[in-house]
Scaffold this active site. Structure first.
Site, PDB file in Angstrom:
ATOM      1  N   ASP A 152       0.756  -1.220   0.020  1.00 51.64           N
ATOM      2  CA  ASP A 152       0.213   0.078   0.020  1.00 51.64           C
ATOM      3  C   ASP A 152       0.988   1.281  -0.034  1.00 51.64           C
ATOM      4  O   ASP A 152       1.648   1.616   0.910  1.00 51.64           O
ATOM      5  CB  ASP A 152      -0.923  -0.055   1.247  1.00 51.64           C
ATOM      6  CG  ASP A 152      -1.656   1.257   1.464  1.00 51.64           C
ATOM      7  OD1 ASP A 152      -1.768   1.942   0.468  1.00 51.64           O
ATOM      8  OD2 ASP A 152      -2.234   1.212   2.582  1.00 51.64           O
ATOM      9  N   LYS A 207       2.719  11.076  -3.576  1.00 50.38           N
ATOM     10  CA  LYS A 207       1.934  10.322  -4.262  1.00 50.38           C
ATOM     11  C   LYS A 207       0.813  11.424  -4.738  1.00 50.38           C
ATOM     12  O   LYS A 207      -0.040  10.909  -5.960  1.00 50.38           O
ATOM     13  CB  LYS A 207       1.071   9.362  -3.387  1.00 50.38           C
ATOM     14  CG  LYS A 207       0.050   8.582  -3.933  1.00 50.38           C
ATOM     15  CD  LYS A 207      -0.445   7.280  -2.780  1.00 50.38           C
ATOM     16  CE  LYS A 207      -1.972   6.768  -3.253  1.00 50.38           C
ATOM     17  NZ  LYS A 207      -2.454   6.250  -1.955  1.00 50.38           N
ATOM     18  N   GLU A 237      -7.320   0.097  -3.801  1.00 46.85           N
ATOM     19  CA  GLU A 237      -7.266   0.263  -2.195  1.00 46.85           C
ATOM     20  C   GLU A 237      -8.359  -0.464  -1.517  1.00 46.85           C
ATOM     21  O   GLU A 237      -8.595  -1.001  -0.801  1.00 46.85           O
ATOM     22  CB  GLU A 237      -6.866   1.611  -1.827  1.00 46.85           C
ATOM     23  CG  GLU A 237      -5.387   2.108  -2.233  1.00 46.85           C
ATOM     24  CD  GLU A 237      -5.194   3.509  -2.023  1.00 46.85           C
ATOM     25  OE1 GLU A 237      -5.945   3.962  -1.253  1.00 46.85           O
ATOM     26  OE2 GLU A 237      -4.195   3.829  -2.459  1.00 46.85           O
ATOM     27  N   ASP A 295     -12.861   5.912   3.617  1.00 49.71           N
ATOM     28  CA  ASP A 295     -11.419   6.035   3.842  1.00 49.71           C
ATOM     29  C   ASP A 295     -11.137   7.455   3.990  1.00 49.71           C
ATOM     30  O   ASP A 295     -11.404   8.407   2.785  1.00 49.71           O
ATOM     31  CB  ASP A 295     -10.882   5.478   2.569  1.00 49.71           C
ATOM     32  CG  ASP A 295      -9.251   5.552   2.323  1.00 49.71           C
ATOM     33  OD1 ASP A 295      -8.811   6.101   3.355  1.00 49.71           O
ATOM     34  OD2 ASP A 295      -8.809   4.908   1.380  1.00 49.71           O
TER      35      ASP A 295
HETATM   36  N1  LIG Z   1      -5.298   8.669  15.897  1.00 49.07           N
HETATM   37  C1  LIG Z   1      -5.392   9.268  14.949  1.00 49.07           C
HETATM   38  N2  LIG Z   1      -6.264  10.504  14.863  1.00 49.07           N
HETATM   39  C2  LIG Z   1      -6.586  11.517  13.974  1.00 49.07           C
HETATM   40  N3  LIG Z   1      -5.829  11.188  12.687  1.00 49.07           N
HETATM   41  C3  LIG Z   1      -4.891  10.489  12.532  1.00 49.07           C
HETATM   42  C4  LIG Z   1      -4.647   9.437  13.398  1.00 49.07           C
HETATM   43  N4  LIG Z   1      -3.566   8.478  13.202  1.00 49.07           N
HETATM   44  C5  LIG Z   1      -3.615   8.972  12.124  1.00 49.07           C
HETATM   45  N5  LIG Z   1      -3.985   9.860  11.618  1.00 49.07           N
HETATM   46  C6  LIG Z   1      -4.026  10.750  10.465  1.00 49.07           C
HETATM   47  O1  LIG Z   1      -4.159   9.730   9.139  1.00 49.07           O
HETATM   48  C7  LIG Z   1      -3.401  10.503   8.011  1.00 49.07           C
HETATM   49  C8  LIG Z   1      -2.639   9.148   7.389  1.00 49.07           C
HETATM   50  O2  LIG Z   1      -3.509   8.293   7.176  1.00 49.07           O
HETATM   51  P1  LIG Z   1      -3.093   7.039   6.358  1.00 49.07           P
HETATM   52  O3  LIG Z   1      -1.925   6.428   6.760  1.00 49.07           O
HETATM   53  O4  LIG Z   1      -4.428   6.015   6.193  1.00 49.07           O
HETATM   54  O5  LIG Z   1      -2.970   7.685   5.015  1.00 49.07           O
HETATM   55  P2  LIG Z   1      -2.042   7.263   3.594  1.00 49.07           P
HETATM   56  O6  LIG Z   1      -2.524   5.779   3.366  1.00 49.07           O
HETATM   57  O7  LIG Z   1      -0.804   7.582   3.674  1.00 49.07           O
HETATM   58  O8  LIG Z   1      -2.813   8.357   2.437  1.00 49.07           O
HETATM   59  P3  LIG Z   1      -3.677   8.001   1.337  1.00 49.07           P
HETATM   60  O9  LIG Z   1      -4.366   6.779   1.449  1.00 49.07           O
HETATM   61  O10 LIG Z   1      -4.762   9.109   1.355  1.00 49.07           O
HETATM   62  O11 LIG Z   1      -2.882   7.882   0.003  1.00 49.07           O
HETATM   63  C9  LIG Z   1      -2.531  11.532   8.342  1.00 49.07           C
HETATM   64  O12 LIG Z   1      -3.075  12.657   8.492  1.00 49.07           O
HETATM   65  C10 LIG Z   1      -2.373  11.207  10.085  1.00 49.07           C
HETATM   66  O13 LIG Z   1      -2.363  12.338  10.672  1.00 49.07           O
HETATM   67 MG   LIG Z   2      -4.201   5.126   2.543  1.00 47.37          MG
END
Ligand SMILES: Nc1ncnc2c1ncn2[C@@H]1O[C@H](COP(=O)(O)OP(=O)(O)OP(=O)(O)O)[C@@H](O)[C@H]1O
Ligand SMILES: [Mg+2]
Length: 517
Positions: free
Chosen positions: A10, A71, A179, A211
């Site tokens: 991912d 990304k 995804e 999501d």
């Molecule tokens: N406990 C939490 N409360 C609020 N926000 C959170 C928490 N944990 C992570 N995040 C937020 O989630 C976001 C990242 O989420 P995630 O890792 O699912 O995204 P990603 O997979 O990198 O992005 P995308 O799927 O959009 O390409 C960040 O903005 C992070 O600050």
């Molecule tokens: Mg993601």
């Protein structure tokens, strides 16, 4: 047994996550720092190129040479809508390619030179690191193939650029999968029909994936029907994302600081970067606590900044974004010509879906229907889990492999032959914690035997509470059943088994229990 060496990746905007089939189950590979997700960040420090956690640690100190959010810019042009808006928020320099001023490049100082890099090159560095993480996890064996998940709205160009980055990282992309299809796979929706077939039901259900990740909010509707699931619609909005929630806090605290010290901290890139990461931490803390503190030493001009914020205040300031996230759900229903009553489950994905008021508003939207929200799998790992399930299935059936990358390779309901447990089954210990007995994504059939000991002398009965889910505290998971054993001088052996009919069997000398799983 390794999975014939195909990993599931991912590639997230903020975090990348990789899984592999090992020890007869899907495993998420921890990186060198022991973290199960790796920041999608690359930093250039003197003669060194750092990737992942080490690079993220440089964001405050070295904002001009630390590249993140790649990304968002992969496969895009400077003429794209939102480009200017996206670039304004970045702390590093984005320029245009000399021979083609629609093409994006980043400019950093590296090895005492000004160096230009493309989004593909940055993505390559991240994928190389991810590959290394998975290889280390299986003991150093080489992994050359991967299934990679992509957002539902990724264009052909974005997919091709990601594939080019993977190729440069030494990875052959055997398939790309949406995804949200990966999420449905991770939750075992490809197996749901097999359950109902055994009971002669031909049930059809509508599952929504919600999501809220790093780059935006997106929602998909998946119709689960007779051995396949079909994506019937999706929406995405890049003006609402985890990062936008950070920005609300950044703006609030910038004003507070500037007012207090009569200055403008936004004229200093390091101060801006320091405040941004402190705000991101505060936002995460506010998901668990009703108040969060911000303690930043020497934020600007040698001045420290110690302050705090309540969850209520944050939710108030972010109310537009919360509303925007829920709008994505109503837009999806409209697009699919469905009512909210027709939705059977909402699977929560993405780190920012942990924000309590986002969950509360979602629940409210669905008229507070019990059990409508499903969050038993880790919101940041679930996509990689499902992607790895797809990788494992392809590895088992080599003839399915495809080396080209176009939209027809996106898996939307391919035949799945392997079966995995969709959730963890565990028991509560004396401190209230969940002890996993059968971890999620174990290959079905599976069986584990463990021993129960009486926790104190003279104990008449022994309670065993069985839960499904992955929250550390047992009470935060779904209760399957409680058992009361008569205490015995000898420890009690208990066996948990999931058979080929997806039935959970719990057996001991004193109990014999089965439940459809
Ligand atoms: N406990 C939490 N409360 C609020 N926000 C959170 C928490 N944990 C992570 N995040 C937020 O989630 C976001 C990242 O989420 P995630 O890792 O699912 O995204 P990603 O997979 O990198 O992005 P995308 O799927 O959009 O390409 C960040 O903005 C992070 O600050
Ligand atoms: Mg993601």
């Amino acid at each position: 047994m390794a999975n014939n060496n195909i990993m599931g990746i991912d590639f997230g905007t903020h975090f990348a996550c990789v899984g592999i089939f090992k020890n007869e189950r899907i495993e998420i590979c921890p990186n060198q720092q022991g973290n199960r997700t790796t920041p999608s960040v690359v930093s250039f420090v003197g003669d060194d190129k750092l990737v992942g956690d080490e690079a993220k640690a440089q964001m405050d100190r070295n904002p001009l040479n630390t590249i993140y959010d790649v990304k968002r810019l992969l496969g895009r042009k400077t003429t794209d809508e939102l480009f200017d808006h996206e670039v304004k928020k970045l702390s590093f320099k984005v320029t245009t390619y000399e021979d083609n001023n629609e093409k994006i490049e980043f400019q950093v100082n590296y090895k005492s030179n000004v160096v230009t890099l493309t989004p593909i090159e940055i993505a390559t560095s991240i994928l190389e690191q991810i590959k290394h993480t998975a290889e280390t996890f299986i003991g150093g064996e080489s992994i050359k193939k991967a299934v990679i998940s992509v957002p539902t709205d990724f264009t052909e160009k974005q997919r091709n650029d990601l594939k080019e980055a993977a190729t440069a990282a030494g990875i052959t992309v055997v398939r790309m999968i949406h995804e949200h299809s990966a999420v449905a796979l991770a939750y075992g929706y490809d197996q749901v029909k097999e359950c109902s077939e055994t009971t002669n039901e031909s049930k059809e259900s509508n599952v929504m994936v919600f999501d809220l990740g790093g780059s935006g909010v997106s929602a998909s509707m998946i119709r689960v029907r007779s051995k396949l699931f079909e994506m019937i619609g999706n929406v995405s909005d890049h003006t609402v994302s985890g990062e936008h929630f950070d920005h609300v806090l950044v703006q609030h605290f910038t004003q507070e600081f500037n007012r207090k010290y009569r200055c403008d901290l936004t004229d200093n890139a390091r101060s801006k970067a320091k405040l941004k990461s402190a705000c991101e931490k505060a936002k995460r803390n506010l998901s668990n606590m009703t108040q969060a503190a911000l303690e930043i030493d020497s934020l600007y001009d040698g001045r420290d900044f110690f302050t705090n914020i309540t969850r209520a205040r944050f939710e108030d300031m972010a109310s537009g974004l919360i509303k925007g996230s829920i709008n994505a759900v109503s837009q999806l229903l409209e697009k699919c010509n469905m009512t909210k009553e027709q939705v059977d489950k909402v699977l929560l994905v993405g780190g920012a879906s942990r924000i309590p008021s986002v969950q509360n508003q979602l629940l409210n939207f669905f008229d507070n229907r019990q059990d409508i929200l499903e969050r038993s799998m880790n919101q940041e790992e679930v996509v990689a889990h499902g992607t790895t399930i797809q990788a494992t299935i392809l590895a088992a059936d080599k003839s399915n492999q495809s080396l080209t990358c176009n939209s027809s390779n996106i898996s939307m309901g391919a035949p799945f032959s392997a079966k995995f447990t969709p959730v963890t089954i565990g028991i509560q210990d004396s401190n209230g914690n969940l002890i996993p007995i059968i971890p999620s994504s174990s290959l079905i059939p599976c069986k584990r035997t463990f021993t129960l000991n009486t926790s104190s002398e003279n104990q008449d009965n022994l309670n065993m509470a069985v839960y499904q889910g992955s929250a550390p505290l047992a009470k935060d998971n779904q209760l399957v059943s409680r058992f009361i054993f008569k205490s015995s001088p000898n420890p009690i052996d208990v066996t948990f088994e999931i058979d080929n009919n997806n039935t959970l069997l719990i057996k001991s000398e004193q109990a014999n229990y089965s439940i459809k799983f």
